[in-house]
Write an enzyme that holds these catalytic residues in place. Structure first.
Site, mmCIF file in Angstrom:
data_model
loop_
_atom_site.group_PDB
_atom_site.id
_atom_site.type_symbol
_atom_site.label_atom_id
_atom_site.label_comp_id
_atom_site.label_asym_id
_atom_site.label_seq_id
_atom_site.Cartn_x
_atom_site.Cartn_y
_atom_site.Cartn_z
ATOM 1 N N LYS A 112 0.837 -1.209 0.000
ATOM 2 C CA LYS A 112 0.000 0.000 0.000
ATOM 3 C C LYS A 112 0.866 1.252 0.000
ATOM 4 O O LYS A 112 0.558 2.212 -0.695
ATOM 5 C CB LYS A 112 -0.928 0.012 1.227
ATOM 6 C CG LYS A 112 -2.077 -0.988 1.131
ATOM 7 C CD LYS A 112 -2.969 -0.889 2.351
ATOM 8 C CE LYS A 112 -4.069 -1.925 2.352
ATOM 9 N NZ LYS A 112 -4.784 -1.977 3.642
ATOM 10 N N LYS A 193 -3.841 -11.769 -5.992
ATOM 11 C CA LYS A 193 -5.017 -11.986 -5.150
ATOM 12 C C LYS A 193 -6.181 -11.105 -5.612
ATOM 13 O O LYS A 193 -5.955 -9.955 -5.999
ATOM 14 C CB LYS A 193 -4.564 -11.637 -3.722
ATOM 15 C CG LYS A 193 -5.646 -11.387 -2.738
ATOM 16 C CD LYS A 193 -5.079 -10.746 -1.483
ATOM 17 C CE LYS A 193 -5.205 -9.244 -1.531
ATOM 18 N NZ LYS A 193 -5.321 -8.560 -0.250
ATOM 19 N N LYS A 196 -10.212 -5.663 -3.592
ATOM 20 C CA LYS A 196 -11.246 -4.637 -3.729
ATOM 21 C C LYS A 196 -10.716 -3.407 -4.448
ATOM 22 O O LYS A 196 -11.466 -2.666 -5.042
ATOM 23 C CB LYS A 196 -11.703 -4.187 -2.326
ATOM 24 C CG LYS A 196 -12.620 -5.167 -1.643
ATOM 25 C CD LYS A 196 -13.173 -4.579 -0.349
ATOM 26 C CE LYS A 196 -12.288 -4.927 0.834
ATOM 27 N NZ LYS A 196 -12.882 -4.614 2.132
#
Ligand code: TYM
Length: 327
Positions: A112, A193, A196
């Site tokens: 992130k 993966k 969202k």
């Protein structure tokens, strides 16, 4: 006394079948066996900027999705993290026993942070707040998808460090991963993966996608160049489709092999799509009913917070005593 279970989801982006199969479906399965607390972790969401109006709407959406999936608010507590101030309070105390090096090693933090121009302190502290969520309720079991396993490892390290510095205070929790579906991969790229925050059109099946869109996304899933399914040598794209089918159907390994061996990819995708649509259609109907009753949702969340707050406050009091803080 029943073992306590705690888990949560961030009210960001669109919940997808990875979130459902990795976590939510398992919560529903175990809700009668344990004392369960299912949280909507809005304080975690704001570690990255969220538009305030959207965040507020997402909190209600996640609560309605928990209920639509079958979480029974009579049996479990469904609550919003920021409604119980003890989460943030304990997080501070745990921050003070957590070496920065442990946090800088977290894979999700590194991923992130790499996408941000400026990284907030909150993003680094994210796993400490998650440890606080869990330790606050002395949870013994935390059912999550595989991507949270490293954060759970850190939670155990933090609990053990606190216990060794200040005396036995926290239950050291265990991780519970589903046998199938712990890591659902992106349909457009099965090496990543399902996430969202990914932007690809055909990346994920969201729980609220209309049936036509679900079919389209699955029919376009990346596979490989073999003519049909060979469960022994299948590549990641085919394995992902098989995992999605198996997690929804509940079929055993042998049944799966017999059913799909030699099947052409077009037919495999069609069957996976129908399996997903069959499960999500009634789910979506329940969701539409629940979200249209904001008064009911607010009552569920108020009750949930009221039920868990005394447990959380007891833990904070104990931690303050142990640390010599003013009580
Ligand atoms: P979040 O909101 O990213 O994800 C919610 C749950 O979905 C699981 N999951 C997946 N499972 C299988 N395949 C995937 N592709 C996939 N993507 C996500 C996640 O593992 C998770 O169980 N940090 C947590 C929220 C949290 C929490 C907690 C969880 C905050 N405090 C305390 C447990 C206990 C998170 O970001 O989840």
């Amino acid at each position: 006394m029943k073992t306590r279970v705690f888990s949560g989801m961030q009210p960001t982006g669109n919940l997808h079948i990875g979130n459902y199969l990795g976590a939510l479906k398992n919560w529903v399965r175990i809700q009668h066996d344990y004392e369960c607390i299912f949280c909507i972790v809005d304080l975690h969401a704001v570690t990255l900027y969220q538009e305030p109006g959207e965040l507020r709407a997402k909190i209600a959406e996640i609560a309605a999705l928990y209920l639509a999936a079958g979480i029974d608010p009579q049996v479990c507590s469904i609550m919003v993290q920021s409604a119980v101030p003890a989460h943030a309070e304990l997080a501070w105390m745990l921050t003070c026993v957590t070496p920065v090096g442990w946090l800088e090693r977290m894979t999700q933090y590194k991923t992130k942070a790499a996408k941000q121009e400026s990284v907030s302190d909150g993003l680094l502290q994210y796993p400490v707040l998650m440890a606080a969520d869990i330790l606050l309720y002395q949870a013994g079991i935390v059912p999550v998808g595989e991507d949270q396993a490293q954060h759970l490892e850190l939670t155990r390290d933090v609990a053990q460090r606190f216990n060794s510095l200040y005396g036995d205070t926290f239950v050291v929790p265990g991780t519970s991963l589903p046998a199938v579906g712990a890591r659902i991969m992106g349909l457009d790229d099965p090496t990543q993966k399902m996430s969202k925050s990914a932007t690809g059109q055909n990346h994920a099946v969201a729980l609220l996608d209309p049936p036509d869109k679900i079919r389209k996304t699955i029919m376009r899933a990346t596979t490989d160049s073999s003519p049909g399914v060979d469960p022994e040598t299948a590549g990641p794209g085919v394995l992902n489709l098989l995992a999605i089918y198996q997690a929804f159907s509940g079929d055993g390994d042998d049944e799966m092999k017999r059913h799909f061996a030699g099947m052409r990819y077009g037919e495999l995708k069609k069957q996976v799509a129908e399996m997903v649509v069959t499960h999500l259609e009634p789910f979506q109907q329940r969701y539409r009913q629940i979200i249209s009753d904001p008064g009911y949702l607010a009552a569920v969340l108020r009750d949930g917070a009221a039920r868990v707050a005394p447990i959380a406050n007891d833990t904070v009091r104990l931690v303050k005593q142990r640390m010599g803080l003013y009580t």
